[in-house]
Design a protein around this motif. Structure first.
Motif, PDB file in Angstrom:
ATOM      1  N   ALA A  68       0.763  -1.303   0.093  1.00 55.42           N
ATOM      2  CA  ALA A  68       0.038   0.043  -0.050  1.00 55.42           C
ATOM      3  C   ALA A  68       0.943   1.392  -0.025  1.00 55.42           C
ATOM      4  O   ALA A  68       2.044   1.306   0.473  1.00 55.42           O
ATOM      5  N   ALA A  69       0.264   2.233  -0.355  1.00 55.31           N
ATOM      6  CA  ALA A  69       1.034   3.492  -0.424  1.00 55.31           C
ATOM      7  C   ALA A  69       1.362   4.108   0.952  1.00 55.31           C
ATOM      8  O   ALA A  69       0.742   3.671   1.744  1.00 55.31           O
ATOM      9  N   GLY A  70       2.397   4.698   1.230  1.00 52.99           N
ATOM     10  CA  GLY A  70       2.914   5.268   2.465  1.00 52.99           C
ATOM     11  C   GLY A  70       4.020   4.364   3.075  1.00 52.99           C
ATOM     12  O   GLY A  70       4.649   4.924   3.996  1.00 52.99           O
ATOM     13  N   GLY A  92       4.824   6.529  -3.021  1.00 48.96           N
ATOM     14  CA  GLY A  92       4.378   7.558  -2.790  1.00 48.96           C
ATOM     15  C   GLY A  92       3.469   7.647  -1.420  1.00 48.96           C
ATOM     16  O   GLY A  92       3.696   6.429  -0.630  1.00 48.96           O
ATOM     17  N   THR A  93       2.630   8.426  -1.153  1.00 48.70           N
ATOM     18  CA  THR A  93       2.317   9.432  -1.821  1.00 48.70           C
ATOM     19  C   THR A  93       3.373  10.436  -1.985  1.00 48.70           C
ATOM     20  O   THR A  93       3.869  11.023  -0.851  1.00 48.70           O
ATOM     21  N   VAL A  94       3.831  10.986  -3.325  1.00 42.90           N
ATOM     22  CA  VAL A  94       4.386  12.340  -3.413  1.00 42.90           C
ATOM     23  C   VAL A  94       3.775  13.345  -3.968  1.00 42.90           C
ATOM     24  O   VAL A  94       2.469  13.213  -4.490  1.00 42.90           O
ATOM     25  N   ALA A 243      -9.768   1.090  -2.472  1.00 40.50           N
ATOM     26  CA  ALA A 243     -10.543   1.424  -1.221  1.00 40.50           C
ATOM     27  C   ALA A 243      -9.589   0.571  -0.308  1.00 40.50           C
ATOM     28  O   ALA A 243      -9.420  -0.583  -0.138  1.00 40.50           O
ATOM     29  N   THR A 244      -9.342   1.166   0.865  1.00 42.63           N
ATOM     30  CA  THR A 244      -9.618   2.605   1.190  1.00 42.63           C
ATOM     31  C   THR A 244      -8.444   3.183   2.012  1.00 42.63           C
ATOM     32  O   THR A 244      -7.494   2.302   2.224  1.00 42.63           O
ATOM     33  N   ASN A 245      -8.305   4.465   2.245  1.00 43.49           N
ATOM     34  CA  ASN A 245      -7.271   5.070   2.907  1.00 43.49           C
ATOM     35  C   ASN A 245      -7.522   5.061   4.252  1.00 43.49           C
ATOM     36  O   ASN A 245      -8.287   4.325   5.048  1.00 43.49           O
TER      37      ASN A 245
HETATM   38  C1  LIG Z   1       2.318   5.148   8.192  1.00 44.14           C
HETATM   39  C2  LIG Z   1       1.197   5.283   7.150  1.00 44.14           C
HETATM   40  C3  LIG Z   1       1.437   5.968   6.178  1.00 44.14           C
HETATM   41  C4  LIG Z   1       0.610   6.129   5.053  1.00 44.14           C
HETATM   42  N1  LIG Z   1       0.830   6.976   4.106  1.00 44.14           N
HETATM   43  C5  LIG Z   1      -0.170   6.798   2.798  1.00 44.14           C
HETATM   44  C6  LIG Z   1       0.090   7.768   1.820  1.00 44.14           C
HETATM   45  O1  LIG Z   1       1.096   8.342   1.657  1.00 44.14           O
HETATM   46  N2  LIG Z   1      -0.805   7.741   0.808  1.00 44.14           N
HETATM   47  C7  LIG Z   1      -1.783   6.697   0.672  1.00 44.14           C
HETATM   48  O2  LIG Z   1      -2.630   6.828  -0.129  1.00 44.14           O
HETATM   49  N3  LIG Z   1      -2.114   6.089   1.836  1.00 44.14           N
HETATM   50  C8  LIG Z   1      -1.058   6.016   2.928  1.00 44.14           C
HETATM   51  N4  LIG Z   1      -1.465   5.414   4.084  1.00 44.14           N
HETATM   52  C9  LIG Z   1      -2.746   4.188   4.095  1.00 44.14           C
HETATM   53  C10 LIG Z   1      -2.496   3.033   3.419  1.00 44.14           C
HETATM   54  O3  LIG Z   1      -1.854   3.053   2.141  1.00 44.14           O
HETATM   55  C11 LIG Z   1      -3.692   2.129   3.668  1.00 44.14           C
HETATM   56  O4  LIG Z   1      -4.816   2.833   2.679  1.00 44.14           O
HETATM   57  C12 LIG Z   1      -4.149   2.310   4.877  1.00 44.14           C
HETATM   58  O5  LIG Z   1      -3.370   1.705   5.955  1.00 44.14           O
HETATM   59  C13 LIG Z   1      -5.358   0.935   4.938  1.00 44.14           C
HETATM   60  O6  LIG Z   1      -6.262   1.291   6.090  1.00 44.14           O
HETATM   61  P1  LIG Z   1      -5.952   0.511   7.421  1.00 44.14           P
HETATM   62  O7  LIG Z   1      -4.554   0.431   7.643  1.00 44.14           O
HETATM   63  O8  LIG Z   1      -7.088   0.958   8.414  1.00 44.14           O
HETATM   64  O9  LIG Z   1      -6.168  -1.029   7.003  1.00 44.14           O
HETATM   65  C14 LIG Z   1      -0.604   5.260   5.007  1.00 44.14           C
HETATM   66  C15 LIG Z   1      -0.894   4.346   6.122  1.00 44.14           C
HETATM   67  C16 LIG Z   1       0.188   4.270   7.116  1.00 44.14           C
HETATM   68  C17 LIG Z   1      -0.118   3.332   8.231  1.00 44.14           C
END
Ligand SMILES: Cc1cc2nc3c(=O)[nH]c(=O)nc-3n(C[C@H](O)[C@H](O)[C@H](O)COP(=O)(O)O)c2cc1C
Length: 253
Positions: A68-70, A92-94, A243-245
């Motif tokens: 996943a992103a992040g 990313g996200t960048v 789905a989903t952030n």
């Molecule tokens: C430390 C961290 C950083 C994250 N950074 C991003 C990001 O930069 N962009 C993004 O779209 N999602 C980001 N996310 C969200 C995750 O990609 C993912 O969608 C989310 O954690 C899923 O939800 P859940 O952790 O409740 O299962 C981040 C999550 C965490 C824990």
């Protein structure tokens, strides 16, 4: 319960200290290991990921489990993800402008709830730095998604130009680009998922794009808002929805 949940995660938790520091060190170690001795990661790959390939939006994903992103915002461990067995990686996200993200500490473990709270705020080296890094390396062996978001200093009214800058710099390296309008950690970002705002943003990005675009959604939307968002995505040529952030709902903790 997986080997990760039984062994690896408790070990990482036991390292103690600031979770972000542990994350950055783990990422650095993975980057080094995958560059020098990718074969060392093969047992992990064999143990976890034996899924079949799947095609979504014309992209052939090696399996259904991706990063996943992040987790690897600046794409520093690109060889590590397929070596571990991930079927794709979303980096990313960048943002168009490099930015430090929110003040630390900004990542918190809640072991009793099996959760973490993330208030990172798009800490990243910027779209140009990522483009420079990707230019120097061979193409990823699994599909690469690149997630783009709005720079914090850019006013919401100028968001479209900000996303367009990142799209133009990065799309040639991506198998898909994710439009992040769902992070809770950039003030006002989620308002870009509203009907009128999303329509303006998505229509401009679709016009410019040469690669499939996905829209990443928040889990906290009302049914009405989800309906409107899907309507906008269907009206343009959005390839899919992620789905989903992260949620802002703390009820389950
Ligand atoms: C430390 C961290 C950083 C994250 N950074 C991003 C990001 O930069 N962009 C993004 O779209 N999602 C980001 N996310 C969200 C995750 O990609 C993912 O969608 C989310 O954690 C899923 O939800 P859940 O952790 O409740 O299962 C981040 C999550 C965490 C824990």
């Amino acid at each position: 319960m997986s080997l990760y949940e039984k062994t690896l995660r408790p070990a990482l938790f036991r390292l103690g200290g600031d979770p972000e520091t542990v994350h950055v060190r783990t990422l650095g170690a993975l980057a080094k290991l995958s560059r020098r001795t990718p074969v060392a990661l093969a047992p992990v790959k064999a143990r976890f990921f034996r899924g079949d390939p799947v095609v979504v939006a014309g992209i052939r994903f090696a399996n259904r489990v991706g990063l996943a992103a992040g987790m690897d915002k600046d794409g520093v461990a690109l060889d590590g993800w397929p070596a571990l067995g991930f079927g794709f990686a979303e980096i990313g996200t960048v943002t168009a402008k490099p930015q430090p993200g929110n003040d630390k500490p900004r990542l918190f473990r809640l072991p009793a709830s099996g959760a973490i709270i993330n208030r990172m705020g798009f800490n990243n080296a910027g779209a140009q730095a990522l483009a420079d890094r990707l230019e120097k390396r061979r193409r990823s062996v699994v599909p690469l998604g690149i997630s783009i978001g709005k720079s914090k200093v850019t006013p919401l009214a100028d968001a479209t130009q900000d996303y367009l800058t990142s799209l133009r710099l990065l799309q040639r390296y991506a198998d898909y680009v994710a439009i992040n309008v769902s992070s809770p950690n950039t003030p006002g970002l989620r308002s870009l998922a509203g009907k009128a705002e999303l329509n303006e943003l998505v229509s401009a990005l679709v016009e410019e794009s040469t690669t499939p675009l996905f829209v990443k959604v928040a889990p906290d939307l009302t049914n009405v808002a989800i309906g409107e968002l899907i309507g906008v995505c269907l009206a343009h040529r959005v390839a899919g929805i992620i789905a989903t952030n992260t949620t802002i709902d703390r009820a389950a903790l």
